[in-house]
Scaffold this motif. Structure first.
Motif, PDB file in Angstrom:
ATOM      1  N   PHE A  91       0.812  -1.208   0.000  1.00  5.79           N
ATOM      2  CA  PHE A  91       0.000   0.000   0.000  1.00  5.79           C
ATOM      3  C   PHE A  91       0.849   1.265   0.000  1.00  5.79           C
ATOM      4  N   LYS A 143       2.729   2.187  -4.842  1.00  3.73           N
ATOM      5  CA  LYS A 143       1.599   2.107  -5.753  1.00  3.73           C
ATOM      6  C   LYS A 143       1.964   1.522  -7.112  1.00  3.73           C
ATOM      7  N   SER A 155       1.261  -4.348  -7.592  1.00  5.70           N
ATOM      8  CA  SER A 155      -0.053  -4.814  -7.135  1.00  5.70           C
ATOM      9  C   SER A 155       0.039  -6.048  -6.264  1.00  5.70           C
ATOM     10  N   ARG A 187      -3.547  -6.504  -4.454  1.00  3.14           N
ATOM     11  CA  ARG A 187      -4.451  -5.368  -4.540  1.00  3.14           C
ATOM     12  C   ARG A 187      -4.987  -5.299  -5.974  1.00  3.14           C
ATOM     13  N   GLY A 213      -8.649  -1.189  -7.615  1.00  4.40           N
ATOM     14  CA  GLY A 213      -8.981  -0.934  -6.218  1.00  4.40           C
ATOM     15  C   GLY A 213     -10.292  -1.545  -5.764  1.00  4.40           C
TER      16      GLY A 213
END
Length: 340
Positions: A207, A210, A213, A229, A233
């Motif tokens: 997190f 960015k 993922s 992730r 989102g």
């Protein structure tokens, strides 16, 4: 065309002579029609004589014939029985001047042949001009388009490509740095094979970075552990592996990275055959590698992975990150391109 000024006088003379001949021919035809009409009118003006109930016409061509006997025996006189002086004159009997002259087709004169050739040359010139114009239009369009493409390629090579290369290198370097960071924590013993020793850190790194993922570890026994992730989102999840049953599963997670509900699981799984694992050269401790691009969630991805070892040099598995290539679109959109 100016050379036709002289022959134009000959053309005038030729046209005037043709007009005189035409008027003379029409005059002769009119005279013959008038004579034929007068002959017919004179023959019809002779009074008819009634012979045996029949009417007989006397004229200079058909004299009175006395008819005797019954009506059924009456027959028109044959032409050979009529004296030549009393028969209707045939065209052959008319004087040569009264015979209709057959019109002969006069050959084309030099002026008419000249204008026919001139029209042919003009038509051929128009056709050639059309083809030449079409070729010139195509050639000019092609050369203009080629110049434009070459100009854009030079601009891309001199301005755009260096910016893209710099941005890509930055993303790849950060992904490699993240993998090397996790690899070093395994080598020093800060991370162990216990998932609770590295999964919270993977969630935090994911997190804060960015540009990736995923952050994962594939153990030497085939288990997959890590955090994911969704690129848009939509959700976050966690990969867990049961060493006893070899069941691979994925769980939805909350904002703190704790599993909340099961997403899917696959029994008897061995992830050591996956591309991100098999590309690693385990004989080189410093080897780092990238997979070929692949399609996942309707997007293109790259996976960076490297072998990790324990403090004693034991192979623990392969650590890696998945990087979605959508950042390339963001780079292109963010470029300050000149208009045109």
């Amino acid at each position: 065309i100016f050379s036709c000024v002289g022959p134009s006088f000959h053309l005038y003379h030729f046209g005037f002579a043709s007009l005189v001949d035409t008027l003379s021919s029409m005059e002769s035809q009119t005279s013959e029609s008038i004579e034929a009409t007068s002959v017919v009118e004179s023959s019809e003006s002779v009074p008819r004589q009634s012979v045996g109930g029949l009417h007989q016409t006397s004229s200079k061509y058909f004299p009175s014939i006395e008819v005797t006997g019954p009506r059924t025996s009456l027959a028109p006189p044959r032409a050979e029985n009529i004296p030549a002086t009393t028969r209707a004159p045939s065209p052959k009997d008319l004087p040569p001047k009264e015979q209709k002259e057959e019109k002969e087709v006069k050959p084309r004169g030099p002026v008419a042949s000249f204008f026919l050739s001139l029209r042919f040359l003009l038509a051929a010139f128009c056709v050639v001009a059309i083809f030449v114009a079409a070729f010139l239009a195509w050639y000019l369009t092609y050369t203009t388009g080629l110049d434009t493409v070459q100009s854009l390629s030079k601009e891309f090579e001199m301005q755009i490509l260096p910016q893209i290369t710099e941005s890509v290198d930055s993303h790849l370097s950060r992904a490699q740095t993240l993998v090397q960071f996790n690899k070093e924590l395994f080598r020093t013993g800060y991370y162990t094979l216990d998932p609770q020793s590295y999964l919270p850190a993977f969630h935090s790194l994911l997190f804060n970075c960015k540009f990736t993922s995923t952050a994962f570890l594939t153990t030497a026994t085939g288990g997959l552990f890590g955090h994911f992730r969704h690129p848009e989102g939509a959700y976050t999840s966690m990969w867990l592996y049961d060493e006893a049953t070899k069941n691979q599963s994925e769980w939805y997670t909350d904002a703190a990275g704790h599993p909340t509900s099961l997403y899917w699981f696959t029994p008897d799984t061995d992830n050591t055959g996956q591309p991100w694992y098999t590309l690693v050269n385990f004989s080189d401790p410093n080897f780092v590698g990238w997979t070929d691009q692949y399609l996942w969630f309707g997007r293109f991805w790259l996976t960076h992975s490297s072998a990790v070892y324990s403090p004693t040099g034991t192979l623990l598995g392969v650590a890696g990150v998945d990087m979605e290539l959508g950042f390339l679109n963001q780079i292109l959109v963010g470029l300050n391109l000149q208009q045109g």
